[in-house]
Structures are given as C-alpha cells and as structure tokens.
Design a protein around this motif. Sequence first.
Motif, short mmCIF file in Angstrom:
data_model
loop_
_atom_site.label_atom_id
_atom_site.label_comp_id
_atom_site.label_asym_id
_atom_site.label_seq_id
_atom_site.Cartn_x
_atom_site.Cartn_y
_atom_site.Cartn_z
N ALA A 1 50.40 115.25 55.64
CA ALA A 1 49.35 116.24 55.40
C ALA A 1 48.73 116.62 56.73
N ALA A 2 48.33 117.88 56.85
CA ALA A 2 47.68 118.34 58.08
C ALA A 2 46.66 119.40 57.73
N SER A 3 45.54 119.36 58.40
CA SER A 3 44.46 120.29 58.11
C SER A 3 44.82 121.70 58.55
N PRO A 4 44.48 122.70 57.72
CA PRO A 4 44.64 124.09 58.16
C PRO A 4 43.54 124.54 59.11
N ARG A 5 42.54 123.70 59.35
CA ARG A 5 41.43 124.06 60.23
C ARG A 5 41.95 124.33 61.65
N GLY A 6 41.57 125.46 62.19
CA GLY A 6 42.00 125.82 63.53
C GLY A 6 43.38 126.42 63.59
N GLU A 7 44.11 126.47 62.47
CA GLU A 7 45.45 127.07 62.41
C GLU A 7 46.35 126.53 63.51
N GLN A 8 46.32 125.22 63.67
CA GLN A 8 47.03 124.61 64.79
C GLN A 8 47.79 123.36 64.39
N ALA A 9 47.15 122.46 63.63
CA ALA A 9 47.82 121.23 63.20
C ALA A 9 48.91 121.56 62.19
N TYR A 10 49.95 120.73 62.19
CA TYR A 10 51.07 121.00 61.30
C TYR A 10 51.72 119.70 60.87
N ALA A 11 52.21 119.67 59.64
CA ALA A 11 52.91 118.51 59.11
C ALA A 11 54.32 118.92 58.71
N VAL A 12 55.28 117.99 58.92
CA VAL A 12 56.68 118.24 58.61
C VAL A 12 57.25 116.99 57.96
N VAL A 13 58.07 117.17 56.92
CA VAL A 13 58.78 116.05 56.31
C VAL A 13 60.24 116.44 56.10
N ARG A 14 61.07 115.41 55.95
CA ARG A 14 62.46 115.61 55.55
C ARG A 14 62.83 114.56 54.53
#
Length: 597
Positions: free
Chosen positions: A584-597
Amino acid sequence: MLHRPELHGTHGAVAASHWLASATGMAMFDRGGNAFDAAVAAALVCQVVEPHLNGPAGDVPIMVYEAGSGRTRVICGQGPMPRAATPAAFRELGLAAVPGSGLLAACVPGAFGAWMRLLRDHGRLRVEDVLEPAIGYAEDGYPLLPRAAAMIEVMAPLFRDEWAESGRTFLPGGRVPRPGERMRNPALAAVFRRILDEARAATHDREGQADAAVTVFYQGFVAEAIDRFLAGTEMIDSTGRRHRGLLTGDDLASWRAGSEPAVTFDYRGHQVHKCGPWSQGPVFLQQLALLEGYDLAAAGYGSADHLHTVVESAKLAFADREAWYGDPDHADVPVRELLDPGYTAARRELIGAHASGELRPGSPGGRKPWIPPVRDLTPVPGEPDWLSQLGDGIPTVLQRTAAKGDTTCVSATDRDGNMVVATPSGGWLKSSPVVPGLGFPLGTRGQMAWLEEGHNNTLAPGKRPRTTLSPTLLLRDGRPRLAFGTPGGDQQDQWTLNFLLHHLDFGMAPQAAVEAATFHTDHVPTSFTPRRSEPLTLVLEEGFAPGTLEELTRRGHRLKVVAPLSLGKVCATGVDEHGGVLAAASPRGEQAYAVVR
C-alpha cells in the motif's frame, strides 16, 4: 472510494516514496534478489531522485525481519557526532544551539554504510546489482519533482553566491530547472561508479565487495573529499556567519553501521517493533500502551472520542520523548520503565475530558524529568529569503509547499516472508552545501542534540543525536504482517500510528487505512531548529464530520483543517491472511507508489 487499489501478489512487494524507487526494487526480484536487495536498490535510487529529502551522506534506521531465523533486528544508520563536537566547542563560537543548516551540524554519514550492511548480512545480490540503477538515473537523468524544483528556485541565490558547488550540481547552466525536467548528477554517478570499481577490484566475494564498498566510502576517496572540504572551507549557515565543520576523515574511518535488537510492545495480539531511544521509535509504543486501555473501535473512527483520546495520548508520550530519549550508549534511558504497565496506567489517568495545554513528562522509576528551555531562534524578518529558509532545519521550502515534510520511505516483502522497512533522510540539498567532487551534501542531524548539559540528548563526541526517523515492523504470533513508515519529521509516529489504528482497531484493509483522513498534534516542540510548538493545536485533513469538529473545539482543541490527502506518505508492505504479499502507498503528494507481483 479508494484512489488506488488494494494490492496483493505472490512473489514480492515494494512500496516507496518515489515511483522510480519502487520499480527499481521490484526489478531486483527478477535478478534473483530478496526483499533486502529490493530495499537497498530502491533506497539508492531515492538518494538520486529525491535529493531534496535524502542523500548518501544522510541517516537511516532499517528494520529487518528475517523469515529464516524469525528474528527482528535494527540496522542503525544514524551516525554519531564528530569527536570535536562538544557543547563547549559550540559556545566558543558564540552559539547557544547547533545550527539547523551548514557544516557544524554534520554527523558521520550513516546511510551508505547501513545499506551495505543490510546487503552483506541479508541480501543475495552483489553491489553492482543494487547500485547500477542509481548510477543510471544519475548519469542519464530523472524527472525533477515539483517540490525539488521549488526548493532549488528559492535557494538559487544562495547556490550562486555562497554554496557554489550546490549551484554547479543543481543549477544546470546556471539556471533554475523546471518541474519535470530531466535532471542529471554526473558527479554522484562518478562517485558510485568508482566505489563499485574499487569494490570489484578488492575481491570477487559478494560479502567482501559490500565491505570493500564501505571501506572505499569511509576510509577512501569519499572520506578524503569530506575531510578536505570541511578542514579548509568556511560556509555560511543559519547564523548568517561562516563556519568550518567539525567532522573529519578520522570520524568516518572509525564508524561502521551496527545491528541491534528492536524495542517491542504487544498491542491487541500483535507484536510491534521499533528502533531504540536514539530514535523517537519508542514514542509509538508508549502511545499504543496508553491506547490499549480504551475501546477505540466502540468509539468509532472519526468520532470526537477517537481523535481526542489519540491526541491526548500523543501529548503525553511525546513529552516523555522530550524529557528522556537519547543515545542509550551514552545515557541511561529508562525505556523499560516508560513502557511499564503501572507507569502507563498512571499516565493514562492524566487524560481528561478536555484538551491539555501543558507539556507533561512523567517520572519513570521516580526520576525527575527535565526538558531544556526552547530558545527563540526564529530568523529576523527582512533578511534574505534563503537565510530565513536556512533558519528552519526541515527540508521544506517555507510558504512554498502545502505541508511540512521530510524523509523518504522504502518497504519491501518477499514470498519467503522476509520484510524490511526504512526511512532514509538527511543530506538534503537545502540545508548543507554539496561537497566538491561528490555531488551530494552532508547531513544536519546534529541540530537535534541539546547544548545544555545534563540531558539524555545533550551533544557529546561520538554520540548519536536523537533522531525523528522511525519505521515500524508488525508481527502476529511471531509471523510477519506489516512493514511500514512515512516521511514527516516529528509527525512520523503520529501518522503511522493512525495507519495502524485504522487497520487494527477500525478494521480497514491496508490501502484503505493509508488513505483514510488523518491528523496530528503540534503540541510538542519539534526536533528541528527552531523547535517550534503550537500548544493545543490539532491538525486535521478535511473529511471529518462537522459535529466532530464542533465537539473537539468544545473540548479545547485549536483546530487547523488542511487539504484532504495532505498529511504524510505512508508506505507499507507485508504478508496477507492467505500467505501472499501485499503493498500500500499513500496517494498524498502523487509521488509514493506500491508494486506487487
């Protein structure tokens, strides 16, 4: 409605405060790496693409859960103060506090050594695997973040007139770069390439190359460049005067990142792990200890009872931070007593129906608390804008960004259940000049130490200043659950606490818990120069019910309502109830990002 989906997978998960770091971390799984390799590679990219928030000469606490051994450890990348750093040395310069910018606040750079320690002890990949993506972004360029561009714009006169190497590094062609422009740092790329080349030349052994990279940084050409610059250069700082630094090559040569046990507290059937009192980590546990005595779920998320209880608990826990926390290698910090059930119960009795306006540290074990007086170090109006900016120790351009913020975050979990989370910070471009030939500045963490004698956080040679950096690991029945953190200075252990309460007490899934409206108090003095505080202030994102706001005002809170999704950037990975991975990653600031596989 969520801004981003709940992410689940089976192979690996990465969440970081920059999307390029998250993508880099995920690429390490394709190379045969584990969560620890992913975190190292992601963090090294953060040093390149978020230069306004961290760098190779900054600091980092790294929390590690190793599935094979079932152990949780902390790798401490908070470097100590130089051997020449004493309260008397600062008083001889006519200073009543450590400046929040410039060279005097520099500690031993801890970040690079800590990441190499993690790679050596827990990773599978080689130095070249984790370092090559960072080299690529430094050489070929990366899109400059809007906040970084805003910072460079405000600081450009300083970079042109005083901190010339900062200008050469961050003012391409002498001009202010635009948001989104491709930014390069060839000096930093050359540093990383030379470290890699010398590590390869030293040995073919994987672990040996990680050790060799540390030697190159702390005893080789990097340390020599730092020593030469600080010994022979005076630079302007927040005092408006020029000073040399106290840090030397010998300080770097004698330091290595350590590994130590975490501090732990059980909350509603979960084991919560934090860094020791050289960080602010135990304050998270103290808040949980207080809140364990309340039925927050029955109060309801977003109710006045919920917010009031959490904020009043935070005031008590952070008051103890101010009175008692410090480097336990140099001070007797009563962590056990601060988490004792009897002490906690007595403190809980102080939480009343109305907001408290007092700073009330406790007396663990009968000890008498003491907090040094906060001096007014606010810059004088009318000075150059850049000097006013230097007077505030956080890496935020004052009045140019919507919310305070600093630090980065990296979290990773793999299919074996290994988890790691870190909050790298320090060595940011606003607060210290770039070291010639290296492409990065030194840190300014020393500003968090007191010059007054007799406090657990009083400055001393070889002593770590108590930092705000504070990642968290969560287990249940000894099994991995979540690894999370956030940028945010003093607010880190309020915003991440809210995330955990959203998840455990209010039953939200991780992404929903990240996105839920959050809040914090500015009641306690900040750790950064000039240590501002706003007693009774409760900062809330828009989204709470009008009736809740009215009731909180009636209880004596001074409300400051800010834009929705403006407080914090919580990043989390972990293991879900089906044995898969989540992120999970916050959308605040439109910068953090989460990735899964």
